[in-house]
Design an enzyme around this catalytic site. Structure first.
Site, PDB file in Angstrom:
ATOM      1  N   GLU A 102       0.810  -1.216   0.000  1.00 40.74           N
ATOM      2  CA  GLU A 102       0.000   0.000   0.000  1.00 40.74           C
ATOM      3  C   GLU A 102       0.850   1.276   0.000  1.00 40.74           C
ATOM      4  O   GLU A 102       0.345   2.350  -0.328  1.00 40.74           O
ATOM      5  CB  GLU A 102      -0.966  -0.008   1.201  1.00 40.74           C
ATOM      6  CG  GLU A 102      -2.085  -1.019   1.011  1.00 40.74           C
ATOM      7  CD  GLU A 102      -2.911  -1.270   2.272  1.00 40.74           C
ATOM      8  OE1 GLU A 102      -4.133  -1.361   2.170  1.00 40.74           O
ATOM      9  OE2 GLU A 102      -2.312  -1.395   3.363  1.00 40.74           O
ATOM     10  N   ASP A 137     -12.216  -6.064  -2.633  1.00 40.03           N
ATOM     11  CA  ASP A 137     -13.114  -7.233  -2.539  1.00 40.03           C
ATOM     12  C   ASP A 137     -14.450  -6.745  -1.998  1.00 40.03           C
ATOM     13  O   ASP A 137     -14.587  -5.589  -1.614  1.00 40.03           O
ATOM     14  CB  ASP A 137     -12.488  -8.288  -1.603  1.00 40.03           C
ATOM     15  CG  ASP A 137     -12.301  -7.732  -0.196  1.00 40.03           C
ATOM     16  OD1 ASP A 137     -13.235  -7.817   0.602  1.00 40.03           O
ATOM     17  OD2 ASP A 137     -11.218  -7.176   0.101  1.00 40.03           O
TER      18      ASP A 137
HETATM   19  N1  ADE Z   1      -9.266  -4.893   3.645  1.00 38.46           N
HETATM   20  C1  ADE Z   1      -9.505  -5.295   2.382  1.00 38.46           C
HETATM   21  N2  ADE Z   1     -10.568  -6.112   2.326  1.00 38.46           N
HETATM   22  C2  ADE Z   1     -11.001  -6.245   3.610  1.00 38.46           C
HETATM   23  C3  ADE Z   1     -12.048  -6.986   4.209  1.00 38.46           C
HETATM   24  N3  ADE Z   1     -12.853  -7.752   3.477  1.00 38.46           N
HETATM   25  N4  ADE Z   1     -12.198  -6.892   5.549  1.00 38.46           N
HETATM   26  C4  ADE Z   1     -11.366  -6.127   6.288  1.00 38.46           C
HETATM   27  N5  ADE Z   1     -10.349  -5.417   5.777  1.00 38.46           N
HETATM   28  C5  ADE Z   1     -10.173  -5.470   4.443  1.00 38.46           C
END
Ligand code: ADE
Length: 238
Positions: A14, A204
């Site tokens: 990141e 996601d």
């Molecule tokens: N960072 C990226 N995706 C995530 C998720 N599904 N839950 C928590 N932190 C995240």
């Protein structure tokens, strides 16, 4: 000490592009913290980039450290997140108008979910000027339907099931996305009266395929964060 802007990211991926070309600093003070810190100039401003590692405690430690040692004029938390709102898709950008720690739970004592005893408010508000400028910066990089503003929820959990996601929505119906550091950085920034902003790119949908999607899309969705930060710094220069 000269003015600087701090950017905190949890994972090496990141902060990699942003820290390129900056100087890696040796640890300051007596701290044994494993906190890689990079400092340099970006579009006329001094920038300090910190990699804090995943989770709220790591994020809080790094935030207090950067405040104590660099006195930033403001703090940006940049990284990826899982989409919680059905309107938020992989590759979208979410700018936090506010943030809350969704896993803070002392309801047994009469508090609402997310409320932290002893604080006047457990919802941490982003700096409005920084938010406005970052919106402007983002608008040059993404179409308006891919940019969202709203509540970001943070907790020490990778959200990866419909049940976890639904639980968050039950308590925080306005939640746009979930991640693991933002509201901790916001709490420490607020306690020190340092303005902050959380910006997250969606890797996601925080559902059953989140672990695979996270792995597949992580490196695709990070570059936009870097581009928006560059544009923000250009705007701040004007
Ligand atoms: N960072 C990226 N995706 C995530 C998720 N599904 N839950 C928590 N932190 C995240």
């Amino acid at each position: 000490m000269e003015d600087c802007i701090a950017v905190i990211g949890a994972m090496d991926e990141e902060i990699a592009a942003l820290s390129e070309g900056l100087d890696r600093l040796p640890p300051k003070g007596s701290s044994g913290l494993d906190l890689p810190i990079f400092k340099g100039r970006l579009h006329g401003q001094t920038i300090v980039v910190v990699r804090c590692r995943v989770g709220k405690v790591h994020a809080a430690l790094a935030t207090q450290y950067v405040i104590d040692h660099f006195h930033p004029t403001f703090i940006i938390n940049s990284g990826v997140a899982g989409g919680i709102s059905p309107n938020v898709r992989i590759g979208d950008l979410v700018l936090g108008t506010s943030s809350v720690q969704h896993d803070f739970d002392v309801r047994y004592f009469g508090y609402t979910r997310g409320a932290i005893p002893g604080l006047e408010s457990s919802i941490f508000t982003a700096d409005p000027r920084l938010l406005g400028l970052t919106m402007q910066a983002a608008a040059s990089e993404l179409s308006s339907d891919r940019i969202h503003q709203g509540l970001i929820v943070s907790g020490d959990q990778f959200i990866s099931s419909q049940e976890q996601k639904q639980e968050i929505l039950n308590f925080f119906p306005d939640a746009m996305c979930a991640e693991m550091e933002g509201a901790a950085i916001a709490q420490v920034s607020s306690a020190n009266k340092v303005p902050h902003l959380i910006m997250r790119s969606i890797s996601d949908q925080a559902d059953n395929t989140a672990p695979q999607d996270f792995d597949q899309f992580l490196l695709d969705v990070i570059p936009v964060l870097n581009r928006v930060i560059h544009r923000l710094f250009i705007l701040l220069q004007d």
